[in-house]
Design an enzyme around this catalytic site. Structure first.
Site, PDB file in Angstrom:
ATOM      1  CD  GLU A 198      -3.048  -1.067   2.199  1.00 34.62           C
ATOM      2  OE1 GLU A 198      -3.070  -0.098   2.984  1.00 34.62           O
ATOM      3  OE2 GLU A 198      -3.922  -1.962   2.214  1.00 34.62           O
TER       4      GLU A 198
ATOM      5  CD  GLU B  85      -3.287  -5.861   3.976  1.00 38.95           C
ATOM      6  OE1 GLU B  85      -4.138  -5.070   4.426  1.00 38.95           O
ATOM      7  OE2 GLU B  85      -2.073  -5.652   4.006  1.00 38.95           O
TER       8      GLU B  85
HETATM    9  C1  FCB Z   1      -4.279  -2.130   5.520  1.00 37.67           C
HETATM   10  C2  FCB Z   1      -2.879  -2.409   6.012  1.00 37.67           C
HETATM   11  C3  FCB Z   1      -2.807  -3.460   7.080  1.00 37.67           C
HETATM   12  C4  FCB Z   1      -3.951  -3.369   8.057  1.00 37.67           C
HETATM   13  C5  FCB Z   1      -5.268  -3.286   7.327  1.00 37.67           C
HETATM   14  C6  FCB Z   1      -6.465  -3.235   8.226  1.00 37.67           C
HETATM   15  O1  FCB Z   1      -4.343  -0.838   5.020  1.00 37.67           O
HETATM   16  O2  FCB Z   1      -2.070  -2.807   4.936  1.00 37.67           O
HETATM   17  O3  FCB Z   1      -1.551  -3.350   7.713  1.00 37.67           O
HETATM   18  O4  FCB Z   1      -3.758  -2.324   8.912  1.00 37.67           O
HETATM   19  O5  FCB Z   1      -5.282  -2.177   6.479  1.00 37.67           O
END
Ligand code: FCB
Length: 479
Positions: free
Chosen positions: A179, A383
């Site tokens: 990110e 994620e």
């Molecule tokens: C993302 C991050 C991760 C975590 C999630 C909830 O933005 O990459 O580390 O904090 O959100």
């Protein structure tokens, strides 16, 4: 990614769905969020150590000094994953553990921790997926200017080479950055993440140097890892929706799509910055820090794109209806340079403990759009998950039915996207463990496994057992 149209209801979840053979079922974590042992074996402070120690930055004054103590409980955590039948584990390497000053040779004890972790994962039949950078820049490099400076990208390439030399024979899947939008725009724009600067020009410079760092790191990895190893980046591609079909709302969505997504996908995957982004930001920057040759360096072939998705982003133009909720990511300063007049709105639907709307249609639409924009690039969900106010009942059980419902809806959306042609190869649930959720400290629980912070005791939640069954069978059961 911009989508017209209103959010639709969550996909129907009545029938069971079988995922393609070989689909990767994983879970994800990040070093600073779980490891603890902040000063052990030569590790020095990262920007997150400094930020967390600054009064007022992190809720309750929480820090990652101990976190889930994964550094000392590594074996137990690998055993937990093996027990749950998780096929792949996405973790990050702590740069300040491996190269404490951000330059020079590697600290062997730092590398040893990851060597052991990788060996134990492989022994347990779990595929290691290593992220080089999940936001923990060595503080010394921030003191020398941080991501707004080109030298940081060059330092990152040298660190990538050290990591690849040590682990490249065993780690077959690599992600450069996690990110980079958050690193650039929350770290240097709104300041709600480390290092906490609030300078829109620094944020744009950081975005370019993160892009450059990605390209240089892919080169460093490819020079060292076997030909069948994979390189990628994990982007929190925002699924941007305009509030209405008006021209002003459409333009707001276009601007945010440029600043959130195309600022990275443009150079990384198309080989150039989008013209509308350059025009929108012209009053702030002439982009002269983009040197000849940079775009070719950044535009490296990737084996897949990592997609992090939690919730869609709903925006309107200055004359749009409805009251803006925030700048989209908390704080009282905007992370978005040159987006005056764009208002952010709460998306409809139930919310998680983060206040984020639960909307699997955003994930479906996003996957479909990415696969039409990049037809030959496989996608992996690096994620997806949700925080809820979980607690252990007197019998010690954590019955997180809301998380199961969230996962069911989002996995159904992934399955539908695959059926409709998206080439999605895997899913990494955020997160294996409850952990340090950045500026929220320990107040937000994202884990499949409940962590009792005072004792470090781990208790798999109901969702862990549910996910284990999905991972074991490759079938998402009907509701
Ligand atoms: C993302 C991050 C991760 C975590 C999630 C909830 O933005 O990459 O580390 O904090 O959100």
């Amino acid at each position: 990614m911009v989508s017209a149209a209103q959010p639709q209801p969550a996909s129907a979840t009545d029938a069971s769905r079988t995922f393609p053979a070989g689909f990767l079922w994983g879970s994800a974590t990040a070093a600073y969020q779980i490891e603890g042992a902040a000063a052990k074996n030569g590790r020095t402070p990262s920007i997150w150590d400094t930020y967390a120690r600054t009064p007022g930055r992190v809720r309750n004054g929480d820090t990652g000094d101990i976190a889930t103590d994964h550094y000392h409980r590594r074996r137990e955590d690998v055993a937990l994953m093996a027990d749950l039948g998780i096929g792949a584990y996405r973790f990050s390497l702590a740069w300040p553990r491996i190269q404490p000053t951000g330059r020079g040779p590697a600290v062997q004890m730092g590398l040893d921790f990851y060597r052991r972790l990788v060996d134990e994962l492989l022994d347990a039949g779990i595929q290691p997926v290593a992220t080089l950078y999940h936001w923990d820049l060595p503080q010394e490099l921030e003191d020398a200017g941080g991501w707004p400076e080109r030298a940081t990208a060059e330092r990152f390439a040298a660190y990538a080479a050290l990591a690849a030399d040590a682990l490249g024979d065993r780690v077959k899947t690599w992600t450069t950055l996690n990110e980079p939008w958050c690193s650039a725009f929350l770290g240097y724009g709104s300041g709600v993440h480390a290092p906490g600067r609030t300078d829109p020009v620094a944020a744009l410079r950081a975005a370019h140097h993160l892009n450059l760092a990605h390209g240089l790191a892919v080169q460093a990895l490819r020079d060292r890892i076997p030909a069948d190893a994979k390189c990628s980046v994990a982007l929190n591609v925002h699924h941007v929706r305009p509030l209405t079909g008006s021209e002003a709302d459409g333009d707001a969505a276009r601007r945010i799509d440029a600043l959130a997504n195309r600022v990275f996908t443009g150079p990384m995957l198309h080989g150039g910055y989008p013209q509308d982004l350059v025009e929108d930001t012209a009053a702030l920057t002439d982009w002269s820090y983009v040197r000849d040759g940079d775009l070719a360096l950044i535009h490296q072939p990737l084996d897949f794109l990592g997609v992090n998705y939690y919730t869609p982003t709903l925006v309107s133009g200055a004359d749009g209806d409805g009251s803006p909720t925030s700048y989209g990511h908390g704080g009282d300063r905007t992370p978005w340079p040159a987006a005056d007049g764009v208002a952010f709105h709460q998306s409809p639907g139930d919310t998680t403990a983060m206040g984020w709307a639960v909307d699997p249609t955003g994930l479906y639409d996003l996957l479909r759009r990415l696969s039409s924009e990049f037809p030959r690039l496989p996608l992996v969900i690096t994620e997806n998950g949700a925080a809820f106010d979980d607690y252990a009942d007197p019998a010690g059980h954590v019955n997180d039915a809301a998380r199961i419902a969230y996962l069911r809806g989002h996995l159904a959306a992934v399955h539908r996207a695959i059926e409709d042609g998206a080439d999605v190869r895997g899913y990494f649930l955020w997160s294996l463990l409850d952990n340090f959720e950045w500026a929220h400290g320990y107040s937000k629980r994202f884990g499949l496994v409940y962590v009792d912070y005072p004792t470090g005791t781990r208790t798999p939640k109901a969702s862990a057992r549910w996910y284990a069954e999905v991972a074991r069978t490759g079938v998402l059961p009907g509701a």
